[in-house]
Design an enzyme around this catalytic site. Structure first.
Site, PDB file in Angstrom:
ATOM      1  N   ASP A  19       8.120   7.596 -31.450  1.00 32.86           N
ATOM      2  CA  ASP A  19       7.368   6.594 -32.210  1.00 32.86           C
ATOM      3  C   ASP A  19       8.104   5.254 -32.247  1.00 32.86           C
ATOM      4  OD1 ASP A  19       5.720   5.498 -34.560  1.00 32.86           O
ATOM      5  OD2 ASP A  19       4.949   7.534 -34.428  1.00 32.86           O
ATOM      6  N   HIS A  25       5.587   2.433 -38.777  1.00 30.22           N
ATOM      7  CA  HIS A  25       4.751   3.558 -38.327  1.00 30.22           C
ATOM      8  C   HIS A  25       5.555   4.861 -38.186  1.00 30.22           C
ATOM      9  CE1 HIS A  25       2.223   5.769 -35.326  1.00 30.22           C
ATOM     10  NE2 HIS A  25       1.224   5.186 -35.952  1.00 30.22           N
ATOM     11  N   ASN A  80      -7.914   6.826 -31.862  1.00 28.83           N
ATOM     12  CA  ASN A  80      -8.771   6.195 -32.870  1.00 28.83           C
ATOM     13  C   ASN A  80      -9.943   5.419 -32.289  1.00 28.83           C
ATOM     14  OD1 ASN A  80      -6.805   7.103 -34.626  1.00 28.83           O
ATOM     15  ND2 ASN A  80      -5.791   5.103 -34.804  1.00 28.83           N
ATOM     16  N   SER A 103      -2.847   9.062 -36.084  1.00 23.79           N
ATOM     17  CA  SER A 103      -1.382   9.037 -36.179  1.00 23.79           C
ATOM     18  C   SER A 103      -0.884   9.752 -37.421  1.00 23.79           C
ATOM     19  CB  SER A 103      -0.869   7.594 -36.283  1.00 23.79           C
ATOM     20  OG  SER A 103      -0.701   7.025 -35.014  1.00 23.79           O
TER      21      SER A 103
END
Ligand code: CA
Length: 376
Positions: A137, A175, A266, A329
């Site tokens: 990530d 994130h 998404n 996520s």
């Protein structure tokens, strides 16, 4: 076609032809390519002979990154055939968006997703001790007060200011820290609690401060997870289109016994072209909200393995803070946390609850932490 229209078209074609000729005489704009093979010095020479430039070599692959015109890359590929792997190093993006943040250390609360997947009750059975979950990530905040005791380390792959500093894996986006908190935030008196509050986090930083990176970094990140003893990898990121380099890394990790979990994406479209979720070796996770409804943004399709909480999810973020994010996520790390419980408890496999959605939305259902931990 009217005369007037035909005249306009002719003028347009003439103008276009005029414009095209001098541009075609110049080189195409170079793109970023991964070049992998046995003899890197020779391959580099071939790249520069074709007007390309070399960026950097990869650490876990016999490969380098080059900037090269697409026609020159195709020419190189033709010359070497299957002896070299040449693919465009396409952009990878994070699949979660930030909502509100809170810089204070609030009293500990249970995020709705932790309750919904029965990860409050699973704490009495198993907490993920002895399992390392790799978070591929934006990195993680190493000294976040609700995570620090569970951070095992990390490795950076983001190329910055002409170099890759392996130790620069601290999260500069938020994130990766959010994803890490859902997996393994501490069960203490502050903030939130993760699905597996005694699991360890290893952070491979493959996305920059804007939440974007490259295929080559993801492949490196997966191999770093393997090299650092992780038994679970969470990939809350993705891109469109198949990549051989990443698939090879995924297959090697899977064959070594790693459980690989990824966000479905998404785009509210079929997951079948959203990688790494679309790889057969990877568990694809869709998102649902606190009412058990399918998230409007979530990808779907027959490749979905499980659904998990992904709307207004509260977790840790950089700056020793907390925030609610939405995205697949956020769903993926719920399943990665349950994977840690599964491995730590010696469970035989994942168990999910049918929440009444079509299989193309929920897969086998919404993941259940308690029943998975009890499945011995
Ligand atoms: Ca906590």
């Amino acid at each position: 076609m009217s005369i007037r229209k035909r005249l306009v078209s002719s003028i347009f074609i003439c103008a276009l032809t005029f414009l095209v000729v001098p541009i075609a005489a110049q080189a195409e704009n170079p793109l970023r390519f991964i070049v992998a093979g046995q003899n890197l010095p020779t391959l580099k020479q071939h790249v520069t002979d074709r007007g390309g430039s070399i960026s950097h070599e990869l650490k876990y692959h016999q490969a380098f990154i080059a900037h090269l015109a697409p026609a020159a890359a195709a020419n190189l590929k033709n010359q070497f055939g299957t002896n070299v792997l040449i693919e465009e190093d396409r952009e990878v993006i994070a699949f979660g968006k930030p909502g509100s943040g809170d810089p204070a250390q609030p009293p500990q609360t249970e995020p709705w997703g932790i309750s919904a997947i029965h990860a409050v009750e699973s704490r009495a059975v198993n907490r993920g001790a002895g399992v390392t979950v790799c978070v591929v990530d934006t990195g993680v905040q190493p000294d976040h007060p609700d995570l620090a005791a569970n951070i095992a380390g990390g490795e950076n792959f983001v190329f910055k200011k002409g170099t890759i500093n392996p130790s620069a894996w601290a999260d500069d986006n938020g994130h990766g820290t959010h994803v890490s908190g859902t997996i393994a935030a501490l069960d203490n008196t502050i903030g939130v609690v993760g699905v597996a509050p005694e699991a360890k986090i290893f952070a491979t930083k493959v996305l920059n401060s804007r939440g974007s990176g490259y295929l080559s970094d993801v492949a490196e990140g997966i191999r770093s997870c393997l090299a650092h003893g992780a038994s679970v990898a969470n990939m809350s990121l993705g891109w469109s289109g198949y990549s051989q380099l990443v698939h090879d890394a995924v297959i090697e990790a899977k064959n070594a016994g790693m459980v690989l979990v990824a966000a479905a994406g998404n785009e509210s479209t079929d997951v079948s072209n959203s990688y790494p979720a679309a790889y057969p070796e990877v568990i694809a996770v869709s998102a649902v909200d606190s009412n058990g409804a399918f998230a409007y943004f979530s990808n779907f399709g027959t490749k979905i393995a499980f659904a998990a909480p992904g709307v207004s999810v509260l977790s840790t973020v950089k700056g020793s803070s907390y925030a609610t994010y939405s995205g697949t996520s956020m769903a993926s790390p719920h399943v990665a946390g349950v994977a840690a419980l599964m491995i730590s408890s010696g469970s035989l496999g994942f168990i999910a609850d049918d929440i009444g959605l079509p299989a193309t939305q929920q897969g086998a259902g919404r993941i259940n932490a308690l029943n998975t931990a009890l499945n011995r």
